[in-house]
Design an enzyme around this catalytic site. Structure first.
Site, short mmCIF file in Angstrom:
data_model
loop_
_atom_site.label_atom_id
_atom_site.label_comp_id
_atom_site.label_asym_id
_atom_site.label_seq_id
_atom_site.Cartn_x
_atom_site.Cartn_y
_atom_site.Cartn_z
N GLU A 153 0.80 -1.24 0.00
CA GLU A 153 0.00 0.00 0.00
C GLU A 153 0.83 1.28 0.00
O GLU A 153 0.63 2.17 0.83
CB GLU A 153 -0.98 -0.01 1.19
N ASN A 194 2.00 -5.19 -3.13
CA ASN A 194 0.62 -5.54 -2.81
C ASN A 194 -0.18 -4.27 -2.50
O ASN A 194 0.26 -3.42 -1.72
CB ASN A 194 0.63 -6.45 -1.57
N HIS A 230 -10.38 -5.89 -2.06
CA HIS A 230 -11.40 -5.63 -1.02
C HIS A 230 -12.53 -4.85 -1.69
O HIS A 230 -12.41 -3.65 -1.91
CB HIS A 230 -10.80 -4.83 0.13
N ASP A 262 -12.35 -9.98 -0.50
CA ASP A 262 -13.63 -10.07 0.19
C ASP A 262 -14.55 -9.04 -0.43
O ASP A 262 -14.10 -8.09 -1.06
CB ASP A 262 -13.52 -9.94 1.72
#
Ligand SMILES: *[C@@H]1O[C@H](CO)[C@@H](O)[C@H](O)[C@H]1NC(C)=O
Ligand SMILES: *[C@@H]1O[C@H](CO)[C@@H](O)[C@H](O)[C@H]1NC(C)=O
Length: 408
Positions: A153, A194, A230, A262
Site C-alpha cells: 500500500e 501488494n 477488497h 472479500d
C-alpha cells in the site's frame, strides 16, 4: 444464483443437474493450472476448533496467509528484538497441512511499533533499520513462504506516493531497497508489491505498474503484483476490466495474484445481495482464471465470523463466502463455478430429506467416487459436493443450506 429455500431445494433436488465441480476450491483451482486457492487466517481464531477444521480443509484451501502475525509490530516490537512465535504458529500449520504460505508483509505504513513511528530518523538510520528488519524476518522464514508481500500500500488513490515515514525520509528509493534486501535474504521466494484499488484501470493501477518498472530500473527483482480486491457488492469492476488490468502487470514480466479478496455489503444481508455477491466473487475469480499469469486467489478469511470488515466499515459486513455460522453462502458456489470452467451436467440420484434444524440430508451422486467418512464438523453434503456423505460415529449429517451439510 438464486438463494433457494430449503423447501424449494427439496422439490428441486431430484431434478437438478449435478455440477461435477470437484471437491473444493483449491482442488478446482489446481485442476485449472493455478497454484492455489487460499485464505487468510489469524492467531486468535486458532482456538476455535470448528474454525480450524475448515481452515485445515485442503480441498478448499491450498494456501494460507497470516493476517497480522508477520507484520512489523508483531515481529519487531522493540528495535532488533524479533518475535516470531505467532507467525511461526501459522507457518507450522501450513507446513503440517501441506498448504502454501503467503507471507505478509515487510514494509507498510500501518501496524508499525512506536519505536519506528516515534523514532528520530535520518535517511541513513531508517534505511539501516528497514534493511535489518527485512533481513531478519525474511531469513527467519526462508524456505517457508511461497511469496512475500514486500511493500504494502505505497500509493494514494490518485497514484501519487502515500505520505509515510518511508517515503518522507527515504524517498521512492525505499521500494527498490526493500526488494533488494528481501531478495538477498531469500533468493527463491517470490517478491510482491501488494495494494488495493489496483485491480481495475486508472491512475492507481498505472502507478502500481510504474512501481514494477521502478524496481526493475534499479536492476532489482520483483516477481509479482498482489491485487488485494477488497470490494463492495454490486460495485466490483467487471471481469474484463480486471483481466485487462492484470494483463498490464503481466506484460512487465511479473505474475499476479488476488491476495485479500472479500466483498462486503451494507447489512442486513438479503437474498438479492447474496446473489449479487456470488456474481461479484465469480467475476474476480474468473478474471484470474482467464489470466495465465494469475497464480492464485486468497480470500481475506473464509467466514464472516472473523472478517475484519464489520469493525472497519460501520454497518457493513457479510463479506466472506461462508457465513458466521460456517455455512456456505451462494458466493461459495459462485467461486467454485468460476473455477470449474467446464461444469459437466450429469444427471444425478441426489436425494434430500429434512427441513430446518435437526434434520439430515444424505446426498449421493452418480459421479461421486467418495467412500470416506466425514469427521465431526466436516462437510457431508451440499450442491456439487462429491466428498463423504456419512459422518463418523456419534455425529449426524445436518442440513445447513443448499450448499452445505455438516457433521454435528
Ligand atoms: C489442523 O491441522 C493441524 C496440522 O495438520 C493439526 O495438528 C490439527 O489437529 C488440525 N486441527 C483440526 C481441528 O482439525
Ligand atoms: C536515502 O539513501 C538512499 C541510499 O541508501 C538513496 O537511494 C536515497 O535517494 C536517499 N534518500 C534521500 C531522500 O536522500
Amino acid at each position: 444464483m438464486v438463494h433457494l429455500s430449503a423447501s424449494s431445494l427439496l422439490l428441486a433436488a431430484g431434478i437438478l443437474p449435478n455440477l461435477a465441480l470437484g471437491a473444493g476450491l483449491d482442488t478446482a483451482a489446481v485442476a485449472l493450472g493455478k497454484l492455489y486457492f487460499g485464505t487468510a487466517t489469524d492467531n486468535p481464531e486458532l482456538t476455535d476448533t470448528a474454525y480450524v477444521t475448515q481452515l485445515n480443509n485442503t480441498n478448499d484451501f491450498g494456501q494460507i496467509t497470516p493476517g497480522n502475525s508477520q507484520k512489523w509490530d508483531a515481529t519487531e516490537p522493540t528495535q532488533n528484538t524479533f518475535t516470531f512465535t505467532n507467525g511461526d504458529t501459522i507457518a507450522k500449520l501450513a507446513e503440517a497441512n501441506g498448504q502454501k504460505l503467503r507471507c505478509h508483509n515487510l514494509v507498510w505504513h500501518n501496524q508499525l511499533p512506536s519505536w519506528v513511528t516515534s523514532g528520530t530518523w535520518t535517511n541513513a538510520t531508517l534505511v539501516a533499520a528497514l534493511k535489518n528488519h527485512i533481513t531478519n524476518v525474511v531469513t527467519h522464514y526462508k524456505g517457508q513462504c511461497y511469496a512475500w508481500d514486500v511493500v504494502n500500500e505505497a500509493l494514494n488513490e490518485d497514484g501519487t506516493y502515500r505520505t509515510s515515514l518511508w517515503y518522507e525520509t527515504i524517498g521512492e528509493a525505499y521500494l527498490p531497497i526493500a526488494f533488494a534486501t528481501a531478495a538477498a535474504a531469500d533468493p527463491d521466494v517470490k517478491l510482491y508489491y501488494n495494494d488495493y484499488n489496483i485491480e481495475y484501470s486508472g491512475s492507481k493501477a498505472t502507478a502500481a505498474a510504474n512501481i514494477v518498472k521502478l524496481i526493475q530500473s534499479y536492476g532489482v527483482k520483483i516477481d509479482g503484483v498482489g491485487l488485494q480486491a477488497h470490494f463492495i457488492v454490486g460495485s466490483t469492476p467487471s471481469k474484463s476490466n480486471q483481466a485487462s488490468t492484470m494483463a498490464t502487470y503481466t506484460a512487465l514480466g511479473v505474475e499476479v495474484a488476488i491476495t485479500e479478496l472479500d466483498i462486503r455489503m451494507t447489512l442486513p444481508s438479503t437474498d438479492a445481495l447474496l446473489a449479487q455477491q456470488s456474481t461479484d466473487y465469480s467475476n474476480t475469480v474468473g478474471a484470474c482464471v482467464e489470466t495465465e499469469g494469475c497464480v492464485g486467489v486468497t480470500i481475506w478469511d473464509w467466514t464472516d465470523k472473523y472478517s475484519w470488515v464489520p469493525s472497519t466499515f460501520s454497518g457493513q459486513g457479510a463479506a466472506c463466502p461462508w457465513d458466521e455460522n460456517y455455512a456456505k453462502k451462494p458466493a461459495y458456489t459462485g467461486i467454485l463455478t468460476a473455477l470449474g470452467g467446464t461444469a459437466t451436467a450429469t444427471s444425478t440420484t441426489t436425494s434430500a430429506t429434512g427441513g430446518s434444524t435437526t434434520s439430515t440430508t444424505t446426498t449421493s451422486s452418480s459421479t461421486s467416487t467418495s467412500t470416506g467418512v466425514a469427521a465431526h464438523w466436516g462437510q457431508c453434503g451440499g450442491s456439487g459436493w462429491t466428498g463423504p456423505t456419512v459422518c463418523a460415529t456419534g455425529y449426524t449429517c445436518t442440513y445447513s443450506n443448499a450448499w452445505y451439510s455438516q457433521c454435528l
